[in-house]
Scaffold this active site. Structure first.
Site, PDB file in Angstrom:
ATOM      1  N   GLY A 111     -80.163 -22.837  57.128  1.00 58.07           N
ATOM      2  CA  GLY A 111     -81.449 -23.163  57.090  1.00 58.07           C
ATOM      3  C   GLY A 111     -82.233 -22.636  55.573  1.00 58.07           C
TER       4      GLY A 111
ATOM      5  N   GLY B 171     -80.583 -18.790  55.230  1.00 56.46           N
ATOM      6  CA  GLY B 171     -79.060 -18.913  55.098  1.00 56.46           C
ATOM      7  C   GLY B 171     -78.503 -19.580  53.804  1.00 56.46           C
TER       8      GLY B 171
ATOM      9  N   TYR C 118     -93.505 -16.226  70.210  1.00 58.51           N
ATOM     10  CA  TYR C 118     -92.625 -16.059  69.023  1.00 58.51           C
ATOM     11  C   TYR C 118     -92.675 -14.695  68.696  1.00 58.51           C
ATOM     12  CZ  TYR C 118     -90.700 -15.734  64.452  1.00 58.51           C
ATOM     13  OH  TYR C 118     -90.046 -15.512  63.189  1.00 58.51           O
TER      14      TYR C 118
ATOM     15  N   THR D 293     -92.380 -11.477  54.654  1.00 53.87           N
ATOM     16  CA  THR D 293     -93.565 -12.327  54.915  1.00 53.87           C
ATOM     17  C   THR D 293     -93.286 -13.685  54.795  1.00 53.87           C
ATOM     18  OG1 THR D 293     -93.706 -12.017  52.389  1.00 53.87           O
ATOM     19  CG2 THR D 293     -95.133 -10.454  53.762  1.00 53.87           C
TER      20      THR D 293
END
Ligand code: GDP
Length: 325
Positions: free
Chosen positions: A21, A24, A147, A175
């Site tokens: 992603g 990653g 979440y 953030t």
């Protein structure tokens, strides 16, 4: 797909869940930029390597790769609008993933496991700036409760595994992250990739560039390449179960309206920028303190927002066909 460069017997095997992603792929690019290291092997897991919500699947991946270190990025993530639509799904998926990964990291005697939270899991009603000690001091914003509560439990689990078993588990709290290889999905994605995609289409179709909400909310953004360097530093240099906020300085907080104008500038978009105030603004601000990070790494240089947005826009334009969207 798990990519494992074969080496003899590396001292360290770092397994990255969610390894293909946004974060990653940035970590992969950063590790490659450091050059080959015979003492280290990196494995970047992809969703196709298995469903980490299932203990048997996660256990199988640990049995196969025997990681000494884990960077745990895999999560069900989404922007404001996706979070509002499926709070139960966000809670369940993340609770299951975190439970299997941390328990396997424990069972397989992983030396260090670093998970990834987000500043959007902090309390909604709070004083600013928020710091690491305030994570559980009140409910999160209603828009992302599923979440947020699931991610807060990672911080608790890191402490409990440490107290009960001495495990070296910790977490970072970035953030809003953005950069190449992001999910440029408009409907449920995050704001910068969503704006980049919308601006691209507005330029191509000669339509207005529509920003959701009134543009006033404030955010601190971190470029994925900066995040990768910091993650690498935390993996090898920070040993404490309490998390570290990864953020630019408070003075680098920007409004969504200004970010939209930066995206338009980077895209050379010359049409109208309009604000759709029928759409939600979400949290007005969630200003985070990076004082702890600055104490630990006083000289870290963050990529200026303008340069990072330009690099992300350039990546999206060059990779339009293959970008996740
Ligand atoms: P958040 O930081 O967790 O709230 O999540 P987002 O990355 O989704 O940012 C949401 C903020 O950007 C809100 O103020 C939205 O109203 C605003 N926004 C403006 N345009 C967009 C857009 O195209 N996509 C998203 N996700 N948010 C947008």
């Amino acid at each position: 797909m798990a990519s494992a460069a074969p080496t003899a017997t590396p001292q360290r095997v770092v397994m990255v869940t969610g390894g293909t992603g946004l974060v990653g792929s940035a970590i992969k690019a950063y590790v490659e930029s450091l050059g080959p290291n015979p003492n280290e092997r990196w494995i970047f897991l992809d969703a196709v390597d298995g469903d980490l919500r299932q203990m048997s699947v996660t256990r199988g991946l640990f049995e196969r790769h025997h990681p000494t270190h884990v960077i745990h990025l895999a999560a069900r993530v989404g922007g404001l609008f996706d979070n509002m639509r499926d709070k139960v799904g966000f809670w369940r998926d993340n609770i299951m993933i975190n439970d299997t990964v941390l328990q396997c990291a424990h069972d397989f005697h992983v030396q260090k496991c670093v998970s990834c939270l987000s500043t959007c899991v902090f309390p909604d009603k709070t004083t600013y700036p928020i710091d690491e000690t305030m994570l559980h001091n009140g409910p999160p914003h209603f828009s992302n409760e599923g979440y947020a509560y699931s991610k807060r439990m990672v911080e608790m689990l890191n402490r409990l595994y440490h107290e009960q078993f001495g495990d070296n588990f910790t977490a970072v709290i970035p953030t809003n992250i953005f950069g190449p290889n992001d999910n440029y999905y408009i409907e449920g994605g995050h704001v910068i990739p969503g704006l980049i995609h919308k601006c691209y289409l507005a330029k191509k179709n000669h339509t207005d560039f529509v920003i959701w909400g009134d543009g006033s909310p404030l955010r601190q953004f971190i470029y994925s390449m900066d995040m990768a360097k910091l993650f690498h530093w935390v993996l090898y240099n920070y040993s404490d179960p309490s998390p570290v906020i990864l953020s630019v300085d408070e003075t680098d907080e920007v409004s969504i309206g200004d970010v939209a104008r930066e995206v338009a500038r980077a895209m050379h978009f010359e049409g109208n920028i309009v604000f759709d105030t029928t759409k939600a603004n979400g949290q007005f601000r969630k200003t985070a303190s990076n004082a702890k990070l600055r104490r630990l790494l006083p000289d870290f240089h963050f990529t200026p927002l303008r340069d990072a947005i330009q690099a992300s826009v350039d990546w999206f334009v060059a990779n339009y066909d293959r970008a996740r969207k």
